[in-house]
Design an enzyme around this catalytic site. Sequence first.
Site, mmCIF file in Angstrom:
data_model
loop_
_atom_site.group_PDB
_atom_site.id
_atom_site.type_symbol
_atom_site.label_atom_id
_atom_site.label_comp_id
_atom_site.label_asym_id
_atom_site.label_seq_id
_atom_site.Cartn_x
_atom_site.Cartn_y
_atom_site.Cartn_z
ATOM 1 N N CYS A 133 0.843 -1.200 0.000
ATOM 2 C CA CYS A 133 0.000 0.000 0.000
ATOM 3 C C CYS A 133 0.875 1.246 0.000
ATOM 4 C CB CYS A 133 -0.917 -0.005 1.223
ATOM 5 S SG CYS A 133 -1.899 1.494 1.387
ATOM 6 N N CYS A 136 -0.373 4.145 2.279
ATOM 7 C CA CYS A 136 -0.144 3.887 3.711
ATOM 8 C C CYS A 136 1.323 4.053 4.068
ATOM 9 C CB CYS A 136 -0.522 2.454 4.089
ATOM 10 S SG CYS A 136 -2.137 1.911 3.585
ATOM 11 N N ASP A 137 2.180 3.396 3.298
ATOM 12 C CA ASP A 137 3.566 3.191 3.736
ATOM 13 C C ASP A 137 4.590 4.036 2.983
ATOM 14 O OD1 ASP A 137 2.318 1.339 5.310
ATOM 15 O OD2 ASP A 137 2.832 -0.368 4.062
#
Lengths: 304, 225
Positions: A133, A136-137
Site C-alpha cells: 500500500c 499507507c507506507d
Amino acid sequence: MEKYDVIIVGGGPAGVTASIYTARANLKTMVIEKTAVGGQIVLSDIIENYPGFPEPIVPTKLLENMQKQAENFGVKFEFDEITEIKKDSDGFILKSDWDEFHARAVILAVGSVPKKTNVPGEEKFMGKGVAFCATCDGPFFKGKDVVVIGAGNSGVQEGLFLLNYVKSLKFIEFLPKINAEKILQDRIKQKENVEFYLNTQLLEIIGEDKITGVRVKNRETGEEKILPAEGVFVYIGYSPNTKFLNGLVELDERGYIVTNERLETSVKGIYAAGDVVKGTKSQVVIVAGSGATAAMNLIEDLEQ
Amino acid sequence: MGLLEEKDKQFLKDKFSKEMDKKVKILFFSNELNCQYCKEIKMLLDEVSELSDKIEVQEFNFYNDKEEVSKYNLEESPVIVFLNEEGEDTGIRFYGIPSGYEFSTFIEDVVMISSGKHQLSDKAVEEISKIDKPIEIKVFVTPTCPYCPKAVFLAHQLAFINKNITGKMIESMEYGEWAQKYNVYGVPKNIVNDVVEFEGAVPEKVFVKQVLEAYKKADSSLIVQ
Ligand SMILES: Cc1cc2nc3c(=O)[nH]c(=O)nc-3n(C[C@H](O)[C@H](O)[C@H](O)COP(=O)(O)OP(=O)(O)OC[C@H]3O[C@@H](n4cnc5c(N)ncnc54)[C@H](O)[C@@H]3O)c2cc1C
C-alpha cells in the site's frame, strides 16, 4: 441471531453499490466487511476514470459517499470477517468467529487481495520494507531507493505516487514490456529517477535487519544482478478471496466465482458481484455496475 | 483560516448534538522545542471544542506541567489525553496529530466517551474485562493510511472498557524515532506491551486475541509504567 433479507459479504465498491439497490427496494440489508469499507480501491491515492468526477478524486472520499448513500437507505455496516456460509431451511447462516447472521439471500462481493511474490526474504520483511500500500507506507521511504515489482496499471500508478517520496524507483517486470495503460506509461517515462528492468525475474529480497537490495535475473541473458533498495512494493496481480467458501459455490481453476449472466452462483440464493466474478475487468465503474446487476436480479427473485 | 471546512463543522455540530450525552475533557500536552504540528493540533482541538459545549480542551506544557505529565504516564509530547466527565483517565491517547484519516477516529472517541456507547461485541467485552494487569497497545499510523483508523479505534475501545488498558495512536512521521526503534515500515503496526506485534487492520477477534496473548505474558516487571 440477527435476521436480514440480504447480507452482502465485502464492502468494496461492488458490495456497497449492491446494498444501495437492495435497501432502496426495502430489503433489510447488511454489509459485512473485514478490513475497512472501500475495498481495494482505497489502496490507490487517486481515481480519475470514474465518470461524473472531472477532477481526480480520492477513492476513500468516493467510497465514503457510497457508504453514506447506503446508510441513508438503511443499510447496516458490520466490521467482521465471515469464515463460513451454510444453507438452512429459509436461507443462509453466515458465521464469523464470534457471531452468526441469517439472510434470505447473499451477495458475495469479496474481491481479491494482492498476490505475494513468494521469493525468499518476502515473509521476513513483510511490513518491514515489503509493502503493498503506497499511500499507507510511502512516507516511510522518503529519500530512499525503492523497487516496484510489476509494471502493470497498479504498479505504475502507485509508482507515480511513490515518486512524491522516494529518491529512485526501479520497476522489475517479468514480461518483456510495460503492461500499463499508455497514459500512465507516458507519465512515468517523463520522470527522471525511474528505471525499468523488463523481462526480469525477482529472485530474492536481501538484507540482515533491513532490506538492502533485491536479487534479479534477466530472463533473456540469464545474468543475475543485485539492485540496491530499502523498500519493495509489490503489484503483481491479485487472487480472489474465495478460500473461506470451502467449495460452497462453483469456482474456476483460479478461484474466481463462476456465475450466469444474472450473476447467480451455482447455489440458488447466492449471487456474486465485482472483481471476484470470473471474467470481470477490475475497474470501479464496472464492479459498481456488477453490484447493481446482482442486486436487481436478487430483488426480482425475492419478490417472486 | 480554520482547519475544518464550514460543511464539516455543520456535520459535526449535528452529530455531537444528536449523539453526545456527557462532557468530554481533552488534555493536550504540547512542547515548544520539537513539535512539528503543535500549533495545528491546538487549532484543531479548539475548532472541534467550539462545536459542542460538552467538549472541553485544556493545554499543558510537557516540560513545565510535571505533575500532570507523571499522573498520566506521558513519556513524550505532543500527546492528547481523553478524560471522561468525572475527570477519569480513559486510557485513550493520540501521540501526534489526529489528522487525515485519524480525524474520524478522534471524533468517534469523543462520541464514545460522551455517550458510553462502543461498538465491541459482547464476547470481546467479556474477554477484555478479565484483564487485571496493565496493558499498553501502541498503534503506529500515517495520516494517509486508510486502514489505520480501524486498528486505532479498536485499541481505544479496549482502553475505554478496561482501565488497565492504554491505547496509543502513534503518528509515525512525528514520532520517527519510535517508528525506527520498533522497525516500523508498514502501517497499521500494533504492538502490545512490547511483547506481541502484529500488522494490519485485523478483525476484532484477532485483535483481542493478540491483546490476551500479551496479557498472558504480562509479568509486571516487563511493563514500563
Ligand atoms: C493499487 C490499485 C489501484 C487501482 N486503481 C484503479 C483506478 O484508478 N480505477 C479503477 O476503476 N479501478 C482501480 N483499481 C481496481 C479497483 O480497486 C477494483 O476493481 C475494485 O476495488 C473491486 O471492487 P470489489 O468491490 O469487487 O472488490 P474489493 O474492492 O476487493 O472489495 C472486497 C472487500 O471484501 C472484503 N472481504 C473479503 N473477504 C471477506 C470476508 N470473508 N468477510 C468480510 N469481508 C471480506 C475485503 O476486505 C474487501 O474490502 C485499482 C486497484 C488497486 C489495487
